[in-house]
Design an enzyme around this catalytic site. Structure first.
Site, PDB file in Angstrom:
ATOM      1  N   ARG A 368       0.845  -1.192   0.000  1.00 20.09           N
ATOM      2  CA  ARG A 368       0.000   0.000   0.000  1.00 20.09           C
ATOM      3  C   ARG A 368       0.884   1.247   0.000  1.00 20.09           C
ATOM      4  O   ARG A 368       1.650   1.466   0.948  1.00 20.09           O
ATOM      5  CB  ARG A 368      -0.912   0.021   1.231  1.00 20.09           C
ATOM      6  CG  ARG A 368      -1.881  -1.160   1.314  1.00 20.09           C
ATOM      7  CD  ARG A 368      -3.033  -1.025   0.349  1.00 20.09           C
ATOM      8  NE  ARG A 368      -3.845  -2.221   0.291  1.00 20.09           N
ATOM      9  CZ  ARG A 368      -4.874  -2.495   1.100  1.00 20.09           C
ATOM     10  NH1 ARG A 368      -5.193  -1.628   2.054  1.00 20.09           N
ATOM     11  NH2 ARG A 368      -5.569  -3.610   0.959  1.00 20.09           N
ATOM     12  N   GLU A 370       0.567   4.222   0.840  1.00 19.21           N
ATOM     13  CA  GLU A 370      -0.133   5.232   1.637  1.00 19.21           C
ATOM     14  C   GLU A 370       0.874   5.977   2.495  1.00 19.21           C
ATOM     15  O   GLU A 370       1.645   5.355   3.235  1.00 19.21           O
ATOM     16  CB  GLU A 370      -1.184   4.565   2.528  1.00 19.21           C
ATOM     17  CG  GLU A 370      -2.303   3.883   1.741  1.00 19.21           C
ATOM     18  CD  GLU A 370      -3.260   3.132   2.657  1.00 19.21           C
ATOM     19  OE1 GLU A 370      -2.949   3.018   3.866  1.00 19.21           O
ATOM     20  OE2 GLU A 370      -4.294   2.657   2.173  1.00 19.21           O
ATOM     21  N   ARG A 376      -0.424   1.873  13.217  1.00 15.92           N
ATOM     22  CA  ARG A 376      -1.010   0.638  12.691  1.00 15.92           C
ATOM     23  C   ARG A 376      -0.901   0.485  11.168  1.00 15.92           C
ATOM     24  O   ARG A 376      -1.497  -0.418  10.597  1.00 15.92           O
ATOM     25  CB  ARG A 376      -2.473   0.538  13.113  1.00 15.92           C
ATOM     26  CG  ARG A 376      -3.409   1.544  12.466  1.00 15.92           C
ATOM     27  CD  ARG A 376      -4.833   1.309  12.921  1.00 15.92           C
ATOM     28  NE  ARG A 376      -5.796   2.039  12.101  1.00 15.92           N
ATOM     29  CZ  ARG A 376      -7.114   1.968  12.276  1.00 15.92           C
ATOM     30  NH1 ARG A 376      -7.609   1.202  13.227  1.00 15.92           N
ATOM     31  NH2 ARG A 376      -7.927   2.646  11.500  1.00 15.92           N
ATOM     32  N   HIS A 377      -0.148   1.358  10.502  1.00 12.69           N
ATOM     33  CA  HIS A 377      -0.028   1.283   9.049  1.00 12.69           C
ATOM     34  C   HIS A 377       1.394   0.924   8.620  1.00 12.69           C
ATOM     35  O   HIS A 377       2.370   1.420   9.180  1.00 12.69           O
ATOM     36  CB  HIS A 377      -0.425   2.611   8.396  1.00 12.69           C
ATOM     37  CG  HIS A 377      -1.893   2.868   8.397  1.00 12.69           C
ATOM     38  ND1 HIS A 377      -2.516   3.581   9.397  1.00 12.69           N
ATOM     39  CD2 HIS A 377      -2.863   2.491   7.535  1.00 12.69           C
ATOM     40  CE1 HIS A 377      -3.818   3.641   9.142  1.00 12.69           C
ATOM     41  NE2 HIS A 377      -4.058   2.987   8.017  1.00 12.69           N
ATOM     42  N   GLU A 519      -9.619  -1.920  13.735  1.00 16.03           N
ATOM     43  CA  GLU A 519      -9.957  -2.850  12.653  1.00 16.03           C
ATOM     44  C   GLU A 519      -8.819  -3.821  12.352  1.00 16.03           C
ATOM     45  O   GLU A 519      -7.663  -3.421  12.235  1.00 16.03           O
ATOM     46  CB  GLU A 519     -10.288  -2.038  11.396  1.00 16.03           C
ATOM     47  CG  GLU A 519     -10.547  -2.880  10.162  1.00 16.03           C
ATOM     48  CD  GLU A 519      -9.890  -2.308   8.921  1.00 16.03           C
ATOM     49  OE1 GLU A 519      -9.391  -3.108   8.118  1.00 16.03           O
ATOM     50  OE2 GLU A 519      -9.875  -1.072   8.772  1.00 16.03           O
ATOM     51  N   SER A 522     -11.377  -6.400   6.935  1.00 12.58           N
ATOM     52  CA  SER A 522     -12.403  -5.702   6.167  1.00 12.58           C
ATOM     53  C   SER A 522     -12.882  -6.645   5.072  1.00 12.58           C
ATOM     54  O   SER A 522     -12.069  -7.299   4.415  1.00 12.58           O
ATOM     55  CB  SER A 522     -11.813  -4.427   5.543  1.00 12.58           C
ATOM     56  OG  SER A 522     -12.807  -3.701   4.880  1.00 12.58           O
ATOM     57  N   ARG A 570      -1.474  -6.839  12.446  1.00  9.85           N
ATOM     58  CA  ARG A 570      -2.461  -6.222  13.340  1.00  9.85           C
ATOM     59  C   ARG A 570      -3.056  -7.234  14.310  1.00  9.85           C
ATOM     60  O   ARG A 570      -3.272  -6.927  15.488  1.00  9.85           O
ATOM     61  CB  ARG A 570      -3.578  -5.562  12.528  1.00  9.85           C
ATOM     62  CG  ARG A 570      -3.184  -4.270  11.864  1.00  9.85           C
ATOM     63  CD  ARG A 570      -4.408  -3.498  11.378  1.00  9.85           C
ATOM     64  NE  ARG A 570      -4.032  -2.343  10.582  1.00  9.85           N
ATOM     65  CZ  ARG A 570      -4.889  -1.453  10.106  1.00  9.85           C
ATOM     66  NH1 ARG A 570      -6.187  -1.606  10.339  1.00  9.85           N
ATOM     67  NH2 ARG A 570      -4.470  -0.435   9.385  1.00  9.85           N
TER      68      ARG A 570
END
Length: 596
Positions: A368, A370, A376-377, A519, A522, A570
């Site tokens: 990712r 991002e 948490r990323h 989370e 998903s 996670r």
């Protein structure tokens, strides 16, 4: 001793005295004192060199005689019991049994064992030497005393070996009168007979005791420092009513500053420094346990799904188009064109369903792009993905997910109890609370809980991380669980391939799974009708041409299906109550880290 020291440098005491007389004419011992009062003749440079050569020959002769005398006496008793082993080039295979530290128990008392281990630390005191030996997350104390076969030179040798060196130790297991609290094998110790270095470490950049120090100790230290500093600041603002009163205040401040100065201050090793020295950091018992637990999650995920007739697949990570769309994709050159790193195995999982595999799963990397530097990323993580055809309702898939997570949590507690203890020792946490079957809430249920707690939030608003955590706290208070499913998300905040709710199209047949308020999964029922898929894509600004292969996969008849993606790091992070995902990534990758 002084005489020997002088001679060891090639001078006798007499020769040394003579040289000093020549080199330091101010020295009273020369008898000169800037005059020839004593009438001593001054040596010429040539005579001085002659004297040096003569003394050097005498010293060398004495040393040779000493070495010859030692050779005649033979090697020191016990010298064969310690030293450095030759480099292991697989010269031979003797069949010796090497014991693991966690295999050593009180039931083996009196048994002599050979262990290969790391030297965590050593302490030499008189005719005794204490060592702490560690392998993975298990540790034991060893002790050696001066004796006929364990000379003082052996103790000195052990004391000089660098921490973290690999050593082979032969020793006898004995019971201890008092528990050795700092070691996992607390009721026994090793009486050492042999000690050999297999692979020596260089001096450490970071000390293992700093890397392994419990979080609670650092927290208590921080609180104590803050308390003393606050008291000092308060007194500094105080004014005495008279001179005596002011002196009393000054004395109190001085005393508090003394306490602050004498307070034991442990170094705090920050996360960035740990990751820069990840090889050492991964050796800590807590990290050894964390990544065994992580391995266990992957194993249990695979074990359960195979028992439910799932097939493990391996999908490509090089894509011709961005698998999820949007800007959060890594683009790279691919011969004469461009390629993208897969943001998920989503498209290929669904293609597997339309290829009649019906139940599939994958464990693999997810990328990712991002620019999210949060707790948490990551830009690369391990995805635990599954996809499944169902007969009537996507809740059939939720039932499988429910059983999957309960199975994983149950088996982690059952099979990895020792590892969990090792983590708790450094990073204390409350055991995870979960129900069987797991709690299920709808998005409207969650909105009502938040509003009742005073939060202003719209029916279809997305939840940010603080809101998720707040909801997790409310759910824990009301339902006494750290794990729950949140179903029926607003359609507008889910991807174009998500199936709409049949009764209210503003909601979708989509869900998240929450662990300790954040989370970890998903998922959703997927649109399996090609015309509906094209229409939904256009609504979101995705062209049919860019997803043509994906759409075409549904044109030959597709089973209704649903699935989801789980972040491995996670799951481990929140199961163990850790505060940063980098603690559960072997060599983490984020927007600021590409090494080691």
């Amino acid at each position: 001793a002084l005489q020997e020291g002088i001679e060891s440098f090639g001078f006798s005491s007499e020769g040394k005295h003579r040289m000093e007389s020549q080199e330091n004419p101010q020295n009273p011992a020369s008898g000169d004192n800037n005059n020839a009062a004593e009438g001593e003749k001054k040596l010429s440079k040539k005579e001085l060199n002659k004297l040096k050569k003569k003394e050097a020959k005498a010293t060398a002769k004495a040393a040779n005689q000493k070495e010859q005398s030692k050779a005649n006496e033979g090697p020191e008793p016990g010298s064969e019991n310690f030293g450095r082993l030759p480099l292991n080039q697989s010269q031979e295979r003797t069949g010796k049994k090497f014991w693991k530290i966690n295999e050593l128990t009180r039931e083996l008392e009196g048994k002599t064992v050979l262990v290969r281990t790391r030297l965590e630390k050593s302490r030499l005191t008189g005719n005794l030497c204490f060592v702490t030996l560690r392998r993975n997350y298990s540790s034991i104390q060893g002790v050696i005393s001066k004796g006929a076969t364990t000379p003082k030179s052996m103790l000195n040798f052990i004391g000089r070996v660098n921490k973290e060196s690999i050593v082979d130790v032969t020793a006898t297991i004995v019971s201890t009168k008092n528990p050795v609290k700092e070691c996992t094998q607390s009721d026994i110790e090793l009486q050492i007979q042999q000690f050999f270095v297999v692979g020596e470490s260089m001096p450490l950049k970071l000390q293992m005791e700093d890397l392994t120090r419990p979080k609670s100790v650092l927290k208590a230290q921080k609180q104590e420092i803050a308390k003393l500093e606050a008291e000092i600041q308060a007194l500094e603002k105080k004014t005495g009513v008279n001179e005596a009163d002011q002196k009393g205040i000054s004395n109190q401040i001085e005393e508090l500053r003394k306490q602050l100065g004498h307070l034991q201050r442990f170094p705090h090793v920050g996360q960035s420094l740990r990751l820069d020295n990840r090889i050492l950091d991964l050796r800590t018992p807590a990290n050894q346990a964390i990544f065994r637990i992580q391995s266990g999650v992957g194993q249990l995920f695979r074990e359960f799904l195979i028992s439910q007739d799932f097939v493990e697949i391996h999908t490509p990570k090089l894509m011709g188009v961005a698998s999820e769309g949007g800007a959060s994709v890594f683009k790279l050159g691919y011969f004469q064109t461009n390629a993208f790193l897969a943001q998920s195995p989503q498209l290929h999982k669904q293609m597997a369903i339309t290829s009649d595999f019906e139940r599939v799963f994958e464990i693999g990397p997810v990328f990712r792009a991002e620019l999210s530097i949060t707790h948490r990323h990551l830009t690369e993580f391990v995805g635990l993905d599954l996809e499944m055809a169902f007969d009537e309702h996507y809740h059939e898939v939720l039932d499988v997910f429910d059983k999957l997570f309960v199975f994983i949590f149950d088996k982690l507690n059952e099979r990895y109890a020792e590892e969990i203890k090792a983590v708790q020792k450094q990073f204390p946490f409350e055991p995870l609370k979960y129900h069987n079957p797991s709690l299920r809430l709808t998005y409207p249920d969650a909105i009502q809980l938040l509003r009742a707690d005073g939060l202003e939030i719209g029916d279809f608003d997305d939840m940010d991380t603080p809101t998720e955590k707040r909801l997790g706290r409310l759910v824990k208070e009301k339902y006494d669980t750290d794990f729950y499913m949140l179903d029926k998300f607003p359609a507008a905040i889910r991807p174009f391939y998500t199936m709409a709710d049949p009764t209210n199209p503003k909601y979708a047949n989509a869900y998240d799974f929450m662990l300790r308020g954040e989370e970890i999964l998903s998922g959703a029922q997927r649109v399996h009708d090609p015309e509906m898929l094209v229409a939904r894509a256009k609504e979101r600004g995705v062209t049919e041409a860019s997803i043509q292969d994906y759409v075409d996969a549904f044109r030959y008849g597709a089973l209704p299906h649903a699935g989801g993606g789980i972040g491995l790091e996670r799951v481990v992070m929140f199961f163990l109550g850790l505060d940063n995902i980098r603690s559960t990534s072997f060599f983490p990758r984020d927007p600021k880290r590409l090494t080691p």
